[in-house]
Design a protein around this motif. Structure first.
Motif, PDB file in Angstrom:
ATOM      1  N   CYS A 286      -1.815  14.027  -0.139  1.00 22.68           N
ATOM      2  CA  CYS A 286      -2.469  12.726  -0.007  1.00 22.68           C
ATOM      3  C   CYS A 286      -2.199  12.198   1.400  1.00 22.68           C
ATOM      4  O   CYS A 286      -1.062  12.229   1.869  1.00 22.68           O
TER       5      CYS A 286
ATOM      6  N   HIS B 252      -2.058   9.282   2.376  1.00 25.19           N
ATOM      7  CA  HIS B 252      -1.265   8.050   2.369  1.00 25.19           C
ATOM      8  C   HIS B 252       0.192   8.339   1.992  1.00 25.19           C
ATOM      9  O   HIS B 252       1.093   7.978   2.729  1.00 25.19           O
ATOM     10  N   CYS B 253       0.389   8.996   0.830  1.00 23.93           N
ATOM     11  CA  CYS B 253       1.753   9.115   0.303  1.00 23.93           C
ATOM     12  C   CYS B 253       2.336  10.529   0.401  1.00 23.93           C
ATOM     13  O   CYS B 253       3.496  10.727   0.054  1.00 23.93           O
TER      14      CYS B 253
ATOM     15  N   CYS C 295      -4.799  10.003  -3.353  1.00 22.75           N
ATOM     16  CA  CYS C 295      -4.445  10.415  -4.711  1.00 22.75           C
ATOM     17  C   CYS C 295      -4.739   9.261  -5.690  1.00 22.75           C
ATOM     18  O   CYS C 295      -4.967   8.134  -5.266  1.00 22.75           O
TER      19      CYS C 295
ATOM     20  N   CYS D  98      -2.536   6.078  -5.085  1.00 22.31           N
ATOM     21  CA  CYS D  98      -2.864   5.336  -3.854  1.00 22.31           C
ATOM     22  C   CYS D  98      -4.228   4.670  -3.934  1.00 22.31           C
ATOM     23  O   CYS D  98      -4.464   3.667  -3.269  1.00 22.31           O
TER      24      CYS D  98
HETATM   25 ZN    ZN Z   1      -1.219   9.046  -2.448  1.00 19.15          ZN
END
Ligand code: ZN
Length: 211
Positions: free
Chosen positions: A58, A60-61, A70, A73
């Motif tokens: 992902c 972001h994370c 994901c 997120c």
């Molecule tokens: Zn994520």
């Protein structure tokens, strides 16, 4: 010496590259696969190829996901300004099972471990620091209570303090046994450790407001 021929030898070599699999286990797995019904062996091979092709990190994370961002997120129900930092996707899954956390995660994919030659640049710390900004409310360091988990948490807290002074940094507390691996701690203990986290920069307790 090649007792088994090229294909079997190659299969044994591939199993031998997996973590915790020695030569003898690699042979056992190779023979097991060769004795499987063909459709089961096909399904195993296909799931490896498909997972490698479809699963990504992902953006972001850094969790493993089929979709980017994901599901966590991209969920409107999650507080994007509360970030829980965990060592692995398995630890993330353990916290999700407690149903107590409504923020988002950051998966490091490892811990700082100088003895094994793992430095901060070898895990996803840069991506974490880049995510944190002035609207970040809290970063919860939920790495295990091992030397590596504590070292990693302290390194991250120090870097957040240097870059984003106003961001609260907390550490999960009581309940997680010293040297405990998060994945094996039961859900009640994990939920308690999350609730009684403490502020890393001021030393004050940081109980959840909503409980
Ligand atoms: Zn994520």
């Amino acid at each position: 010496m090649n007792y088994y021929g090229e294909y079997v030898t190659r299969l044994i070599e591939q199993f031998g590259k997996l973590p915790g699999i020695g030569g003898r286990s690699a042979q056992r797995l190779a023979f097991y696969v060769l004795n499987m019904p063909k459709e089961n062996a096909d399904a195993l091979a296909r799931s490896i190829v498909e997972a490698r092709e479809r699963v990504k990190y992902c953006s972001h994370c850094c969790n493993l996901t089929d979709t980017d961002p994901c599901p966590i997120c991209s969920s409107a129900k999650r507080n994007k300004n509360q970030i829980m930092v965990v060592e692995s996707p398995r630890d993330m899954a353990a916290y999700e099972k407690t149903n107590d956390f409504h923020g988002v995660y950051h998966v490091l994919h490892g811990l700082i471990n100088p003895m094994e030659g793992v430095g901060p640049e070898d895990i996803r710390i840069r991506e974490l620091l880049d995510r944190i900004n002035d609207s970040t409310e809290e970063v919860i360091l939920a790495t295990s209570s091992t030397v590596e988990g504590d070292t990693t948490a302290m390194y991250i807290a120090r870097n957040i303090a240097l870059r984003n002074d106003g961001v609260k940094t907390s550490r999960i507390a009581k309940g997680v046994p010293v040297g405990g691996e998060l994945e094996y701690v039961d859900q009640v203990t994990l939920a308690q450790a999350f609730k009684s986290r403490f502020d890393m920069n001021s030393g004050k307790d940081s109980e959840d407001e909503d409980n």
